[in-house]
Design an enzyme around this catalytic site. Structure first.
Site, PDB file in Angstrom:
ATOM      1  N   LYS A 163       0.840  -1.212   0.000  1.00 22.76           N
ATOM      2  CA  LYS A 163       0.000   0.000   0.000  1.00 22.76           C
ATOM      3  C   LYS A 163       0.868   1.253   0.000  1.00 22.76           C
ATOM      4  O   LYS A 163       0.553   2.241  -0.639  1.00 22.76           O
ATOM      5  CB  LYS A 163      -0.928   0.017   1.215  1.00 22.76           C
ATOM      6  N   GLU A 191      15.384  -5.502  10.898  1.00 24.49           N
ATOM      7  CA  GLU A 191      14.760  -5.263  12.213  1.00 24.49           C
ATOM      8  C   GLU A 191      14.685  -3.774  12.468  1.00 24.49           C
ATOM      9  O   GLU A 191      15.693  -3.065  12.338  1.00 24.49           O
ATOM     10  CB  GLU A 191      15.606  -5.923  13.295  1.00 24.49           C
ATOM     11  N   ASP A 220       9.403   5.433   7.099  1.00 26.62           N
ATOM     12  CA  ASP A 220       8.992   4.862   8.375  1.00 26.62           C
ATOM     13  C   ASP A 220       7.901   5.772   8.900  1.00 26.62           C
ATOM     14  O   ASP A 220       8.038   7.003   8.889  1.00 26.62           O
ATOM     15  CB  ASP A 220      10.142   4.759   9.374  1.00 26.62           C
ATOM     16  N   SER A 221       6.791   5.160   9.276  1.00 23.98           N
ATOM     17  CA  SER A 221       5.632   5.974   9.598  1.00 23.98           C
ATOM     18  C   SER A 221       4.885   5.363  10.756  1.00 23.98           C
ATOM     19  O   SER A 221       5.174   4.246  11.189  1.00 23.98           O
ATOM     20  CB  SER A 221       4.730   6.090   8.364  1.00 23.98           C
ATOM     21  N   PHE A 305      -5.041   1.650   4.365  1.00 25.58           N
ATOM     22  CA  PHE A 305      -4.488   0.523   5.113  1.00 25.58           C
ATOM     23  C   PHE A 305      -4.259   0.947   6.559  1.00 25.58           C
ATOM     24  O   PHE A 305      -4.538   2.091   6.940  1.00 25.58           O
ATOM     25  CB  PHE A 305      -3.177   0.031   4.472  1.00 25.58           C
ATOM     26  N   GLY A 306      -3.714   0.028   7.354  1.00 18.16           N
ATOM     27  CA  GLY A 306      -3.318   0.344   8.721  1.00 18.16           C
ATOM     28  C   GLY A 306      -4.456   0.947   9.534  1.00 18.16           C
ATOM     29  O   GLY A 306      -5.554   0.401   9.608  1.00 18.16           O
ATOM     30  N   TYR A 307      -4.164   2.103  10.122  1.00 18.59           N
ATOM     31  CA  TYR A 307      -5.137   2.745  11.019  1.00 18.59           C
ATOM     32  C   TYR A 307      -6.112   3.666  10.273  1.00 18.59           C
ATOM     33  O   TYR A 307      -6.879   4.393  10.921  1.00 18.59           O
ATOM     34  CB  TYR A 307      -4.382   3.548  12.087  1.00 18.59           C
ATOM     35  N   LYS A 328      -6.436  11.060  -0.515  1.00 14.83           N
ATOM     36  CA  LYS A 328      -5.541  10.770   0.628  1.00 14.83           C
ATOM     37  C   LYS A 328      -4.111  11.139   0.240  1.00 14.83           C
ATOM     38  O   LYS A 328      -3.365  11.720   1.024  1.00 14.83           O
ATOM     39  CB  LYS A 328      -5.614   9.279   1.010  1.00 14.83           C
TER      40      LYS A 328
HETATM   41  O1  LIG Z   1       8.412  -1.084   7.210  1.00 13.73           O
HETATM   42  P1  LIG Z   1       7.726  -1.276   5.878  1.00 13.73           P
HETATM   43  O2  LIG Z   1       8.098  -2.520   5.191  1.00 13.73           O
HETATM   44  O3  LIG Z   1       7.836  -0.053   5.000  1.00 13.73           O
HETATM   45  O4  LIG Z   1       6.112  -1.414   6.125  1.00 13.73           O
HETATM   46  P2  LIG Z   1       5.352  -1.293   7.524  1.00 13.73           P
HETATM   47  O5  LIG Z   1       3.891  -1.452   7.266  1.00 13.73           O
HETATM   48  O6  LIG Z   1       6.013  -2.184   8.545  1.00 13.73           O
HETATM   49  O7  LIG Z   1       5.588   0.221   7.877  1.00 13.73           O
HETATM   50  P3  LIG Z   1       6.246   0.891   9.176  1.00 13.73           P
HETATM   51  O8  LIG Z   1       7.278   0.047   9.781  1.00 13.73           O
HETATM   52  O9  LIG Z   1       6.614   2.272   8.738  1.00 13.73           O
HETATM   53  O10 LIG Z   1       5.027   0.964  10.171  1.00 13.73           O
HETATM   54  C1  LIG Z   1       4.032   1.885   9.922  1.00 13.73           C
HETATM   55  C2  LIG Z   1       2.712   1.452  10.468  1.00 13.73           C
HETATM   56  O11 LIG Z   1       1.995   2.666  10.778  1.00 13.73           O
HETATM   57  C3  LIG Z   1       0.718   2.642  10.248  1.00 13.73           C
HETATM   58  N1  LIG Z   1       0.611   3.609   9.143  1.00 13.73           N
HETATM   59  C4  LIG Z   1       1.617   4.266   8.507  1.00 13.73           C
HETATM   60  N2  LIG Z   1       1.134   5.014   7.510  1.00 13.73           N
HETATM   61  C5  LIG Z   1      -0.184   4.822   7.489  1.00 13.73           C
HETATM   62  C6  LIG Z   1      -1.226   5.295   6.676  1.00 13.73           C
HETATM   63  O12 LIG Z   1      -1.002   6.085   5.634  1.00 13.73           O
HETATM   64  N3  LIG Z   1      -2.475   4.895   6.955  1.00 13.73           N
HETATM   65  C7  LIG Z   1      -2.713   4.066   7.982  1.00 13.73           C
HETATM   66  N4  LIG Z   1      -1.801   3.545   8.773  1.00 13.73           N
HETATM   67  C8  LIG Z   1      -0.530   3.916   8.551  1.00 13.73           C
HETATM   68  C9  LIG Z   1       0.485   1.243   9.713  1.00 13.73           C
HETATM   69  O13 LIG Z   1      -0.080   0.448  10.714  1.00 13.73           O
HETATM   70  C10 LIG Z   1       1.875   0.755   9.397  1.00 13.73           C
HETATM   71  O14 LIG Z   1       1.977  -0.629   9.443  1.00 13.73           O
HETATM   72 MG   LIG Z   2       7.976  -1.826   9.183  1.00 13.40          MG
END
Ligand SMILES: O=P(O)(O)OP(=O)(O)OP(=O)(O)OC[C@H]1O[C@@H](n2cnc3c(O)ncnc32)[C@H](O)[C@@H]1O
Ligand SMILES: [Mg+2]
EC number: 3.6.1.66
Length: 347
Positions: A163, A191, A220-221, A305-307, A328
């Protein structure tokens, strides 16, 4: 009281006032002489060049035309003193009526990428972003040369999140960058042991640059919730458990905030982007972006995705998961970080 706005055809005596209006609206460019643009339009479907007049003053303009395939609109301008009074909408309605009268099945327009205000205006009128790249080649130069567009360059994206790939690709493609996933080069997992987003982004980018030999981009987000002291923060992806699903993370978040009133549910998304020219790059480019909002009491929407389903964006009165992907991608933390990163890149 000012009289009502009238829309009529452009006449040559309007030229001075129209050019002044374009300049006030920031529509002129050194490589496009406005006098010559007006002369060109008067030679082609001149009746599609319209002005808005109020109290004998030019307060708006629009140029519309039909090329036999699509209608096009250019030079939409509304006097900055009359913003939010429906003038732009009125001019667009007139432009659409004109190209429709010629038989055009669709209206197209081009916007500069960073013109978010205009994008939201056109979206309110029912326009949607087409999944196309816009190309052009100058045949006649009126003035100074435009800045050269960058040629395609490949970066490796240090992420396993498809995503994120889709969002970052959409942000970078118009700037001529193509992304390849790090999984094409290595299965190794990095890691994320850093205390901060920057440290984790650097770890991921360095690894991707090392295994691919390409310049590397990492994001990283995460989500910071004020009432939780900034948690889940850098642990957002693994909030409920190592390799937790989005659903499990969302459930844990709802639980942690159960019973808290709206005023105490503020949160923000954070994105930190790192770009390394090579694995040993001593001067990485770093950019961060924030997106403020609040956490809902129940999930809403199915995009993103995510939150995203729990993240409410007050200005848009929708959750992030209820926004179309392209919207978005114009307002999110990732979009903001990317605009800041792109500003640091050599033109
Ligand atoms: O590390 P990579 O492989 O890039 O993928 P990841 O999903 O593990 O990414 P992160 O380590 O940066 O963790 C970020 C988490 O924060 C949340 N997140 C980040 N950006 C987001 C978005 O645009 N919308 C919703 N949730 C988000 C989501 O749960 C991600 O899994
Ligand atoms: Mg990650």
């Amino acid at each position: 009281m000012p009289e009502a706005v009238q829309i009529r055809r452009f006449v040559p005596d309007d030229a001075g006032a129209v050019i002044a209006l374009w300049q006030a609206c920031g529509l002129t460019r050194p490589w496009n002489d406005p006098q010559r643009d007006i002369a060109r339009k008067l030679a082609q479907q001149a009746e599609g060049f319209l002005v808005a007049v109020q109290d004998a003053r030019i307060v708006g303009s629009v140029m519309a035309g039909y090329d036999g395939h699509r209608g096009w609109v250019n030079y939409l301008a509304a006097d900055p003193a009359l913003r939010h009074q429906g003038l732009g909408r009125q001019l667009m309605a007139a432009a659409e009526a004109y190209v429709a009268s010629l038989g055009a099945p669709k209206m197209n327009l081009q916007l500069r990428e960073d013109n978010t205000g205009a994008a939201l205006f056109y979206e309110r009128l029912g326009y949607r972003r087409d999944a196309v790249l816009s190309y052009g080649k100058r045949l006649v130069l009126d003035g100074a040369a435009p800045p050269p567009a960058p040629l395609a360059q490949t970066l490796v994206l240090a992420s396993r999140n498809q995503k994120k790939l889709a969002e970052l690709q959409a942000l970078l493609a118009p700037r001529g960058y193509a992304l390849r996933l790090v999984s094409e080069f290595s299965d190794e997992d990095v890691e994320e042991t850093g205390e901060s987003f920057i440290e984790n982004a650097l770890l991921k980018a360095r690894h991707a640059a090392r295994v691919s030999g390409l310049p590397a981009l990492a994001d990283d987000s995460g989500l910071e919730v004020a009432a939780l002291g900034g948690a889940p923060g850098v642990r957002s992806a693994r909030y409920a458990a190592e390799r937790a699903s989005d659903a499990a993370n969302n459930e844990k978040l709802l639980h942690a905030l159960a019973g808290l009133p709206e005023a105490q549910r503020s949160a923000r998304f954070v994105s930190v982007l790192v770009l390394l020219r090579h694995a040993q790059d001593p001067v990485p480019l770093i950019a961060q972006g924030f997106w403020p909002g609040r956490i809902l009491e129940a999930a809403q929407g199915a995009n993103g995705f995510g939150y995203d389903p729990l993240f409410y964006v007050p200005e848009l009165a929708r959750s992030a998961a209820e926004l179309p992907a392209e919207l978005k991608n114009r307002v999110s933390h990732r979009a903001r970080a990317m605009h800041s990163l792109l500003r640091q890149l050599p033109a």
